[in-house]
Design a protein around this motif. Structure first.
Motif, PDB file in Angstrom:
ATOM      1  N   ALA A   1       0.818  -1.206   0.000  1.00  0.00           N
ATOM      2  CA  ALA A   1       0.000   0.000   0.000  1.00  0.00           C
ATOM      3  C   ALA A   1       0.855   1.261   0.000  1.00  0.00           C
ATOM      4  O   ALA A   1       2.033   1.246   0.369  1.00  0.00           O
ATOM      5  CB  ALA A   1      -0.929  -0.001   1.214  1.00  0.00           C
ATOM      6  N   THR A   2       0.262   2.356  -0.412  1.00  0.00           N
ATOM      7  CA  THR A   2       0.840   3.689  -0.259  1.00  0.00           C
ATOM      8  C   THR A   2      -0.214   4.589   0.387  1.00  0.00           C
ATOM      9  O   THR A   2      -1.416   4.347   0.273  1.00  0.00           O
ATOM     10  CB  THR A   2       1.281   4.288  -1.602  1.00  0.00           C
ATOM     11  N   VAL A   3       0.249   5.632   1.055  1.00  0.00           N
ATOM     12  CA  VAL A   3      -0.640   6.510   1.814  1.00  0.00           C
ATOM     13  C   VAL A   3      -0.351   7.960   1.471  1.00  0.00           C
ATOM     14  O   VAL A   3       0.806   8.355   1.317  1.00  0.00           O
ATOM     15  CB  VAL A   3      -0.472   6.283   3.331  1.00  0.00           C
ATOM     16  N   ARG A   4      -1.414   8.745   1.357  1.00  0.00           N
ATOM     17  CA  ARG A   4      -1.310  10.191   1.196  1.00  0.00           C
ATOM     18  C   ARG A   4      -2.274  10.869   2.169  1.00  0.00           C
ATOM     19  O   ARG A   4      -3.245  10.253   2.614  1.00  0.00           O
ATOM     20  CB  ARG A   4      -1.660  10.615  -0.240  1.00  0.00           C
ATOM     21  N   PHE A   5      -2.000  12.140   2.457  1.00  0.00           N
ATOM     22  CA  PHE A   5      -2.886  12.952   3.281  1.00  0.00           C
ATOM     23  C   PHE A   5      -3.319  14.167   2.448  1.00  0.00           C
ATOM     24  O   PHE A   5      -2.733  15.246   2.566  1.00  0.00           O
ATOM     25  CB  PHE A   5      -2.182  13.383   4.569  1.00  0.00           C
ATOM     26  N   PRO A   6      -4.341  14.013   1.603  1.00  0.00           N
ATOM     27  CA  PRO A   6      -4.722  15.107   0.698  1.00  0.00           C
ATOM     28  C   PRO A   6      -5.237  16.348   1.409  1.00  0.00           C
ATOM     29  O   PRO A   6      -5.238  17.443   0.820  1.00  0.00           O
ATOM     30  CB  PRO A   6      -5.823  14.473  -0.171  1.00  0.00           C
ATOM     31  N   SER A   7      -5.664  16.235   2.670  1.00  0.00           N
ATOM     32  CA  SER A   7      -6.117  17.417   3.406  1.00  0.00           C
ATOM     33  C   SER A   7      -4.985  18.403   3.657  1.00  0.00           C
ATOM     34  O   SER A   7      -5.226  19.552   4.043  1.00  0.00           O
ATOM     35  CB  SER A   7      -6.749  17.003   4.742  1.00  0.00           C
ATOM     36  N   GLU A   8      -3.729  17.983   3.460  1.00  0.00           N
ATOM     37  CA  GLU A   8      -2.598  18.888   3.654  1.00  0.00           C
ATOM     38  C   GLU A   8      -2.469  19.916   2.531  1.00  0.00           C
ATOM     39  O   GLU A   8      -1.800  20.938   2.694  1.00  0.00           O
ATOM     40  CB  GLU A   8      -1.295  18.092   3.752  1.00  0.00           C
ATOM     41  N   VAL A   9      -3.081  19.634   1.382  1.00  0.00           N
ATOM     42  CA  VAL A   9      -2.959  20.549   0.243  1.00  0.00           C
ATOM     43  C   VAL A   9      -3.562  21.898   0.616  1.00  0.00           C
ATOM     44  O   VAL A   9      -4.699  21.983   1.091  1.00  0.00           O
ATOM     45  CB  VAL A   9      -3.657  19.966  -1.002  1.00  0.00           C
ATOM     46  N   GLY A  10      -2.789  22.950   0.432  1.00  0.00           N
ATOM     47  CA  GLY A  10      -3.249  24.291   0.776  1.00  0.00           C
ATOM     48  C   GLY A  10      -2.948  24.692   2.202  1.00  0.00           C
ATOM     49  O   GLY A  10      -3.205  25.843   2.582  1.00  0.00           O
ATOM     50  N   GLU A  11      -2.412  23.784   3.015  1.00  0.00           N
ATOM     51  CA  GLU A  11      -2.057  24.114   4.393  1.00  0.00           C
ATOM     52  C   GLU A  11      -0.612  24.594   4.468  1.00  0.00           C
ATOM     53  O   GLU A  11       0.182  24.384   3.551  1.00  0.00           O
ATOM     54  CB  GLU A  11      -2.245  22.898   5.302  1.00  0.00           C
ATOM     55  N   ASP A  12      -0.286  25.201   5.606  1.00  0.00           N
ATOM     56  CA  ASP A  12       1.074  25.684   5.846  1.00  0.00           C
ATOM     57  C   ASP A  12       1.912  24.498   6.312  1.00  0.00           C
ATOM     58  O   ASP A  12       2.270  24.374   7.487  1.00  0.00           O
ATOM     59  CB  ASP A  12       1.044  26.788   6.899  1.00  0.00           C
ATOM     60  N   VAL A  13       2.243  23.594   5.380  1.00  0.00           N
ATOM     61  CA  VAL A  13       2.900  22.350   5.719  1.00  0.00           C
ATOM     62  C   VAL A  13       3.910  22.007   4.634  1.00  0.00           C
ATOM     63  O   VAL A  13       3.701  22.288   3.450  1.00  0.00           O
ATOM     64  CB  VAL A  13       1.855  21.209   5.879  1.00  0.00           C
ATOM     65  N   ARG A  14       5.022  21.418   5.022  1.00  0.00           N
ATOM     66  CA  ARG A  14       6.052  21.025   4.069  1.00  0.00           C
ATOM     67  C   ARG A  14       5.605  19.783   3.296  1.00  0.00           C
ATOM     68  O   ARG A  14       5.029  18.860   3.861  1.00  0.00           O
ATOM     69  CB  ARG A  14       7.371  20.744   4.791  1.00  0.00           C
ATOM     70  N   LEU A  15       5.909  19.743   2.008  1.00  0.00           N
ATOM     71  CA  LEU A  15       5.610  18.598   1.140  1.00  0.00           C
ATOM     72  C   LEU A  15       4.200  18.051   1.369  1.00  0.00           C
ATOM     73  O   LEU A  15       4.013  16.907   1.771  1.00  0.00           O
ATOM     74  CB  LEU A  15       6.649  17.494   1.358  1.00  0.00           C
ATOM     75  N   PRO A  16       3.183  18.874   1.131  1.00  0.00           N
ATOM     76  CA  PRO A  16       1.811  18.391   1.344  1.00  0.00           C
ATOM     77  C   PRO A  16       1.467  17.214   0.438  1.00  0.00           C
ATOM     78  O   PRO A  16       1.922  17.138  -0.699  1.00  0.00           O
ATOM     79  CB  PRO A  16       0.965  19.625   1.001  1.00  0.00           C
ATOM     80  N   ASN A  17       0.658  16.293   0.974  1.00  0.00           N
ATOM     81  CA  ASN A  17       0.151  15.142   0.220  1.00  0.00           C
ATOM     82  C   ASN A  17       1.279  14.250  -0.298  1.00  0.00           C
ATOM     83  O   ASN A  17       1.142  13.602  -1.335  1.00  0.00           O
ATOM     84  CB  ASN A  17      -0.733  15.605  -0.934  1.00  0.00           C
ATOM     85  N   GLU A  18       2.381  14.193   0.434  1.00  0.00           N
ATOM     86  CA  GLU A  18       3.523  13.350   0.047  1.00  0.00           C
ATOM     87  C   GLU A  18       3.114  11.881   0.010  1.00  0.00           C
ATOM     88  O   GLU A  18       2.375  11.400   0.864  1.00  0.00           O
ATOM     89  CB  GLU A  18       4.654  13.552   1.057  1.00  0.00           C
ATOM     90  N   LYS A  19       3.595  11.156  -0.983  1.00  0.00           N
ATOM     91  CA  LYS A  19       3.331   9.721  -1.100  1.00  0.00           C
ATOM     92  C   LYS A  19       4.216   8.970  -0.117  1.00  0.00           C
ATOM     93  O   LYS A  19       5.439   9.068  -0.162  1.00  0.00           O
ATOM     94  CB  LYS A  19       3.605   9.247  -2.527  1.00  0.00           C
ATOM     95  N   LEU A  20       3.592   8.215   0.795  1.00  0.00           N
ATOM     96  CA  LEU A  20       4.314   7.567   1.884  1.00  0.00           C
ATOM     97  C   LEU A  20       4.208   6.062   1.776  1.00  0.00           C
ATOM     98  O   LEU A  20       3.152   5.515   1.440  1.00  0.00           O
ATOM     99  CB  LEU A  20       3.748   8.029   3.235  1.00  0.00           C
TER     100      LEU A  20
END
Length: 368
Positions: A130-149
């Motif tokens: 499996a791979t995991v992403r956090f799409p809610s990070e897009v547009g937030e003040d966060v480094r490398l949003p929605n990074e594939k983990l």
């Protein structure tokens, strides 16, 4: 190190027990003040070991309001044999915070607070694919949003490390993909309920924020945040100093000078006399060590899996970049260097560059 605070209207987490109460074969229990795993196990005729296994716990710590899944309290009534006219059997319900796709069961925390580190737990024969992403990070003040983990683990039991950026009160949304299948989940987030602290530092201290060397200092730290090396720790994290008192809490919104911008405190401050030993919170590799204008005597340790620990304001730095360190090893001494008004250690635990609450790591291998 310091980012402008974003004000959002907090959304209180919704209760997730409604789905739990609809289940027949397994029960859900909400932790109450004074509860322990032992008392809950005894009251429900089970064992601590079974509660730990069923809830994927990594230690004995539980929180008031936490939902725990219990072994079947009422044996399910056997379904009658299917007849030709019967409708197709429906999928069995799964606990709140748990979702499934082909060959993978995903278990997530029921709720989070801003600044939390947490794990998604993946189990099953295809969990390692499996791979995991956090799409809610897009547009937030966060480094490398929605990074594939990529999950970490073996033998069908894996974890993916997540983080909730300070200032976030909207739900964390995650996506787990395996093959052509995808499942999406959402975790509610609450704020920390802290009021703004006004430090009003004198120019002799606050002036260090304008030091010409700060740009190079920040660039060096950002380079450490970008590391993606394999996990090297296998034991629970331990405190960095042998003191329990805190002089400034994690996540505290603050201003440094009168009328200045509101910024978050990305670590926890532990007051201690100059010369107090500073200890590595766990195994890792030193990637930065030296004296800097804002962070003062600084050590940064890469623990792998995107996790770094940072130790500010030291009077002495006793390690060098590239050096391997072990859990509990002395790496420096407490001081009051850099942007500091008195002797203390400022400790940060950064997940892929974002500050997470150090308390959530102590005495456990993985947070939550």
């Amino acid at each position: 190190m310091l980012r402008r605070m974003r004000f959002r209207h907090p959304k209180r987490p919704a209760l997730l027990l409604a789905a739990a109460l609809l289940l027949g074969a397994a029960g859900a229990y909400t932790v109450k003040p004074g509860d322990t795993l032992f008392s809950i196990a005894r009251a429900h005729g089970t064992t601590v070991e079974e509660l730990t296994r069923l809830n994927h716990l990594t230690g004995a710590t539980i929180e008031v309001g936490q939902t725990l899944w219990l072994p079947g309290e009422v044996p399910p009534t056997p379904a009658p044999a299917a007849q030709a006219s019967d409708p197709p059997a429906l999928p069995q319900p799964v606990p709140a915070g748990t979702s499934q796709i082909a060959g993978v069961t995903v278990t997530a925390p029921a709720r989070l607070r801003m600044g939390d580190a947490f794990v998604l737990r993946l189990s099953g024969p295809r969990a390692g694919q499996a791979t995991v992403r956090f799409p809610s990070e897009v547009g937030e003040d966060v480094r490398l949003p929605n990074e594939k983990l990529t999950p970490i683990g073996a033998a069908g039991e894996y974890v993916v490390l997540g983080r909730v950026v300070l200032g976030k009160t909207t739900p964390v949304v995650y996506e787990v993909s395996v093959g052509g299948d995808l499942v999406r989940g959402s975790i509610p987030v609450a704020d920390l309920g802290q009021t703004v602290q006004h430090l009003n530092l004198p120019p002799s201290i606050s002036g260090k924020l304008e030091d010409p060397g700060r740009k190079a200092e920040d660039a060096a730290v950002e380079k450490a945040y970008a590391l993606r090396t394999p996990q090297v720790w296998t034991r629970p994290f331990q405190p960095a100093v042998n003191v329990k008192a805190q002089s400034s809490a994690f996540g505290q919104p603050r201003t440094y000078v009168a009328g200045g911008p509101v910024l978050y405190h990305y670590g926890t401050d532990y007051p201690a006399p100059v010369g107090t030993a500073v200890l590595a919170v766990n195994d890792g590799t030193v990637v930065l060590a030296g004296k800097y204008p804002v962070r003062g005597g600084l050590v940064v340790i890469d623990h792998g899996a995107g996790l770094t620990s940072l130790y500010f304001h030291q009077s002495k730095v006793l390690v060098k970049p590239g050096q391997k360190v072990t859990r509990g090893q002395k790496i420096g001494e407490v001081g009051t260097t850099g942007l500091s008004a008195g002797p203390h250690l400022h400790l940060e635990m950064r997940v892929r560059g974002e500050g997470t609450n150090p308390a959530g790591w102590m005495n456990r291998i993985w947070p939550r």
